[in-house]
Design a protein around this motif. Structure first.
Motif, PDB file in Angstrom:
ATOM      1  N   GLN A   1       2.979   9.169  10.969  1.00 17.40           N
ATOM      2  CA  GLN A   1       2.473   8.059  10.163  1.00 17.40           C
ATOM      3  C   GLN A   1       2.464   6.754  10.961  1.00 17.40           C
TER       4      GLN A   1
ATOM      5  N   GLU B   1      -7.629   7.324   7.022  1.00 14.42           N
ATOM      6  CA  GLU B   1      -7.340   6.630   5.754  1.00 14.42           C
ATOM      7  C   GLU B   1      -7.003   5.169   5.998  1.00 14.42           C
ATOM      8  N   TYR B   2      -6.112   4.897   6.949  1.00  6.91           N
ATOM      9  CA  TYR B   2      -5.670   3.522   7.183  1.00  6.91           C
ATOM     10  C   TYR B   2      -6.768   2.685   7.831  1.00  6.91           C
ATOM     11  N   ARG B   3      -7.599   3.303   8.672  1.00  5.55           N
ATOM     12  CA  ARG B   3      -8.733   2.568   9.253  1.00  5.55           C
ATOM     13  C   ARG B   3      -9.706   2.154   8.161  1.00  5.55           C
TER      14      ARG B   3
ATOM     15  N   ALA C   1      -4.787   2.357  13.586  1.00  6.04           N
ATOM     16  CA  ALA C   1      -5.670   1.702  12.612  1.00  6.04           C
ATOM     17  C   ALA C   1      -5.580   0.190  12.678  1.00  6.04           C
ATOM     18  N   SER C   2      -4.479  -0.338  13.242  1.00  9.40           N
ATOM     19  CA  SER C   2      -4.305  -1.795  13.345  1.00  9.40           C
ATOM     20  C   SER C   2      -5.370  -2.449  14.226  1.00  9.40           C
TER      21      SER C   2
ATOM     22  N   ILE D   1       1.477  -1.917   4.755  1.00  8.82           N
ATOM     23  CA  ILE D   1       1.553  -0.484   4.493  1.00  8.82           C
ATOM     24  C   ILE D   1       3.013  -0.063   4.403  1.00  8.82           C
TER      25      ILE D   1
ATOM     26  N   ILE E   1      -0.773   4.232  11.825  1.00  6.56           N
ATOM     27  CA  ILE E   1      -0.839   2.807  11.472  1.00  6.56           C
ATOM     28  C   ILE E   1      -1.148   1.964  12.707  1.00  6.56           C
TER      29      ILE E   1
ATOM     30  N   THR F   1       1.816   4.909   0.407  1.00  7.95           N
ATOM     31  CA  THR F   1       1.219   5.942   1.267  1.00  7.95           C
ATOM     32  C   THR F   1       1.653   7.362   0.925  1.00  7.95           C
TER      33      THR F   1
ATOM     34  N   LEU G   1      -2.904  -5.154   9.864  1.00  2.27           N
ATOM     35  CA  LEU G   1      -1.968  -4.242   9.207  1.00  2.27           C
ATOM     36  C   LEU G   1      -0.526  -4.551   9.589  1.00  2.27           C
TER      37      LEU G   1
ATOM     38  N   LEU H   1      -9.012   1.657   5.081  1.00  2.00           N
ATOM     39  CA  LEU H   1      -8.341   0.602   4.321  1.00  2.00           C
ATOM     40  C   LEU H   1      -8.487  -0.742   5.017  1.00  2.00           C
TER      41      LEU H   1
ATOM     42  N   TYR I   1       0.870  -1.177   0.000  1.00  2.00           N
ATOM     43  CA  TYR I   1       0.000   0.000   0.000  1.00  2.00           C
ATOM     44  C   TYR I   1       0.903   1.223   0.000  1.00  2.00           C
TER      45      TYR I   1
END
Length: 536
Positions: free
Chosen positions: A369, A312-314, A376-377, A327, A373, A293, A382, A316, A291
């Motif tokens: 960043q 964005e990552y959530r 969002a994990s 990512i 991540i 970024t 992720l 995804l 992915y």
């Protein structure tokens, strides 16, 4: 009908009118531009040059005296005199050409007129006009002549194009691309493939094509200007046949990539946005192997916030459901360099501050960043992948920053979940120490695009070197095998996420050396699965 051949091409077929979006300064013929915009560019260029001339005059006056400073004074007088400016404006309005073309044309005209004057003083102005013309051209923005607004759906033709510029174009109106100066393995081309844009590279663009109907055949690298009815009919039939073939491939959804003899390999997807995740799921990707970024960091005045990236990552993670997502952390630098970093130009940006080097140089942006991540994990599977690794020290530094992020999130009682960490193997150094690297990461992914250019010493963005940029070079294939063996030695999986992963002429070799996964464009997934299933 006229037919032209490009040097490289990919994608399908595009049918539509041509819009030329970049005019090389002082080179191309007349084009229809927004005249008010061109006149505004002239005004801004004039003001910039006048300021620069004033500064140069003062500097020369103090250092060398009036005689040396006189030239700058002369150029300033000429620029404020209406003769040159009126000649430029006249070309913009009457010839409907870009400001760059107008400046070049007016400058050459006045330079020639003055050079033929009998009076020595007037003749001396010829040289001043030449230098003044160059100053005006240099003061124009680098993207001068590049139009972002497409209006109606069209095929874009441009002298050159960066990945950042491609992202600015409205993809819903972009039918196809002609790019004169690039290669099929440039960052721009890789992005165009991911966006499913039929593209031809290395076809010399004629300014007269602007507005004409055309057919772009990426597969055959052919451009048809003013195609006849039969050609359009044949192309539309090929588009329909391709659509029917893709529908038949959908029957392979739910099946695994296993040969008749039982050898298995996972097929992941390379994507660059949350919206592409839906296509990856539709094409039955087993996960996201790469992915990208960095595009969230481009075309903006400030870096994105932690919450922006988290959202964005959530999204995804949720869209990919139970599937794994790798990512890649910011891989900026080279042709992806946002202004807010204030980085000085590099003589060789491909070998400069990019990938993990840039991340470690800007730790606050990097940590923003990493925190996003980790947060969002909580919503999916992720993993984090660090690009452009060349030594274990870089891995240790990244690990330390990630641990800092965990501590800071915990101190603020912000929910997060730990993520596996892996690296991209894309430098010869990382290949040669992959045995050591494998001890400190959970997975390795081979980026064959950069690995090839660094190993062969060939700039993959250089169109002149396309013939010797051999992705099948024995050295590359040996390096891939070495990394796989070292990864398996330490019981970690090794995948390929470069362009070579989708090269069906090498699929058998990758199975033979026990590559664990191939990460390709969504549209390639079922084609690759079909090939694997039919293998012995």
């Amino acid at each position: 009908m006229e037919i032209y051949q490009g040097k490289e091409g990919f994608g399908g077929i595009a049918i539509g009118h041509i819009k030329i979006c970049r005019v090389p300064r002082g080179e191309s013929g007349p084009f229809v531009f927004d005249q008010e915009q061109e006149l505004l560019k002239l005004k801004e260029a004039k003001n910039q040059v006048l300021t620069a001339l004033s500064n140069d005059y003062e500097t020369a006056l103090h250092k060398y005296g009036q005689k040396k400073a006189h030239e700058y004074d002369m150029q300033s007088i000429l620029l404020q005199d209406h003769q040159l400016e009126d000649a430029i404006i006249g070309r913009i309005i009457n010839q409907k050409c870009s400001v760059g073309k107008a400046i070049s044309g007016a400058g050459k005209y006045l330079e020639e007129v003055l050079s033929q004057e009998a009076d020595n003083y007037l003749r001396s102005k010829s040289h001043s006009i030449k230098e003044l013309t160059q100053r005006l051209l240099s003061s124009l923005d680098d993207s001068e002549g590049f139009e972002v607004y497409l209006g109606e759906p069209c095929i874009v033709a441009t002298k050159s194009l960066t990945s950042a510029e491609l992202l600015q174009l409205d993809s819903t109106k972009l039918l196809g691309l002609f790019v004169e100066d690039s290669t099929a393995n440039s960052h721009m081309a890789i992005l165009a493939k991911a966006m499913n844009i039929p593209t031809i590279i290395g076809c010399e663009i004629d300014p007269a094509w602007n507005g004409h109907m055309a057919v772009l055949d990426g597969g055959w690298r052919a451009v048809y200007i003013d195609p006849d009815d039969q050609t359009i009919c044949d192309m539309e039939e090929r588009i329909q046949q391709k659509s029917e073939h893709d529908k038949r491939l959908m029957k392979l959804k739910g099946k695994r990539g296993i040969t008749k003899s039982g050898r298995a390999i996972k097929i992941y997807s390379n994507i660059s946005s949350v919206s592409e995740a839906a296509e990856a799921v539709e094409c039955d990707a087993e996960g996201v192997g790469l992915y990208r970024t960095e595009f969230a960091f481009l075309n903006r005045d400030t870096p994105p916030s932690e919450d922006e990236l988290f959202d964005e990552y959530r999204a995804l993670a949720v869209n990919m459901s139970h599937r794994s997502v790798v990512i890649r952390t910011i891989d900026m630098g080279a042709d992806k360099n946002p202004e807010y970093l204030h980085m000085a130009p590099e003589a060789n940006s491909a070998l400069g501050c990019r990938g993990i080097r840039l991340c470690l140089r800007y730790p606050q942006i990097f940590k923003t960043q990493l925190k996003a991540i980790l947060r969002a994990s909580v919503y999916g599977d992720l993993s984090i992948m660090y690009p452009m690794i060349s030594c274990t020290k870089e891995i240790f530094q990244a690990h330390e920053l990630l641990e800092e992020c965990k501590r800071e999130l915990a101190s603020e009682n912000i929910p997060y979940k730990d993520a596996k960490q892996g690296v991209m193997i894309e430098t010869p150094a990382s290949v040669l120490i992959s045995d050591e690297i494998a001890k400190h990461v959970s997975f390795m992914s081979i980026g064959t695009n950069d690995l090839t250019q660094y190993t062969l010493g060939v700039d993959r963005e250089n169109a002149l070197l396309t013939d010797i940029c051999d992705y099948h070079h024995p050295a590359i294939l040996k390096m891939i095998k070495m990394v796989v063996e070292n990864g398996h030695k330490h019981k970690i999986p090794v995948s390929i996420c470069g362009e070579l992963a989708g090269d069906e002429t090498l699929t058998h070799y990758f199975l033979e050396i026990r590559v664990d996964g191939l990460s390709v464009l969504p549209k390639q997934i079922l084609h690759l699965r079909k090939q694997i299933i039919e293998m012995d």
